[in-house]
Write an enzyme that holds these catalytic residues in place. Sequence first.
Site, PDB file in Angstrom:
ATOM      1  CG  LEU A 313      -1.880  -1.189   1.371  1.00  0.00           C
ATOM      2  CD1 LEU A 313      -2.783  -0.987   2.582  1.00  0.00           C
ATOM      3  CD2 LEU A 313      -2.697  -1.411   0.117  1.00  0.00           C
ATOM      4  CG  ASP A 355       2.187  -1.188   3.966  1.00  0.00           C
ATOM      5  OD1 ASP A 355       3.142  -1.990   4.014  1.00  0.00           O
ATOM      6  OD2 ASP A 355       2.309  -0.010   3.579  1.00  0.00           O
TER       7      ASP A 355
END
Length: 424
Positions: A313, A355
């Site tokens: 991300l 992430d």
Amino acid sequence: MSAADSPIGPLPGSTADDVIASTLLLIPDAALWIAADGRVRAANARAAAMFRGDVVGTAYAELVGPAGGDGGDGGAGHVDGTGHGTPGRTAGGGARDGATPGGEIAGRGVGVRLDGIPFAVDARIGDAPGGALCTLREPPPDTVLRLAEQHFDVAFDSAPIGMALFNPDGEYIRANAALGALLGEEPGALLGRRDQEFTHPDDRAADVAAAWEILRGERSTHQCEKRFVRGDGTVVWVIANMAFLRDELGRPISWVGQFQDITERHRAAEDLQEMADRDPLTGLLNRRAFDRELHRHLGADPDGVSGLLVLDLDGFKAINDAHGHRAGDDVLVRCAEGLREATRSGDLVARLGGDEFSIFVPGVDGPGLAALCSRVEDAVRQASGALAVTASIGAASTSEVGACADSLLAEADRRMYAVKASGR
């Protein structure tokens, strides 16, 4: 009885103790001389062997008890304070088995060896100087076997675990109530049907292989964990114990099986495994479980076409810094939900850590993999909403790097970092 009538009379120069001790040696059965206080005053060697130790001084009531466990005298009589034998009772508190013309009482009781092991015993008790003479005999082996066979039916039918007899072809010829409950059938409805009908399809081959090993004499019994499938589709896990019975000539008679329900144990183990395999925040597979399943899939179909994505991300750190980790966790959870919606039920979706996520898609390559990348980008964008998080995605397929899990993951990871570095 009087001394004149007694077969055990005093000999010139002998005491009563001498007479009794000598008499005990001549009796072919286990024999006890019981004093007026109810304790064993003397015993022969056969009695010592029966009770597995020296019983002199032991209360007769501790050695022979009632067959019915009702506090009676076991049908073997007892000794009162006058030293005379008094009538006993049979099992269950009924009348004594019978008195001989000489005044002896015969009965059935339960003996208790000095090591605490109980056993069936037939006893005869009659008067003797200063107390009573008791002879004891255990039922012969053929009687024990006959009684055991009579009680097998009760044990079979009332057993708390499933039990069954099968003919050599594997068809039920007898089943108890516990097995009927386990399979969701009346016991009578099982007769004539085959065990394989209820066995889970994935477990049938192992059952057949073990059965042939037993029939060929390579093993005598078989124990395994297997699954039954009830008529309503419910899966039941059992520990199955199977043995094959033959007659004295070695001819096949029947199979006998015992089945213990361990479904709850399996369910608990599966729940623990699920907890160990899942990321606690998102509910996706964790890195260890993803790696295991990836190796399993590729090992099962090394020539198949599959694809793998690794995504990271972009902008996620800024959310944590500006809004706190709770906001960051919310984004991760929504992204995980979006990834599930963008994939199929048989695909593997995992949070590798932080992430970073990964997706393995069996049977997808080329254009299908590119289309998945597009769906994943949209899912991440929608999940982040106004926080404007995007994803850098690296994709690799087995047609490019082969069916090696480590190589596939490493190539997708390398391509993901290349995308991130390019700022796309």
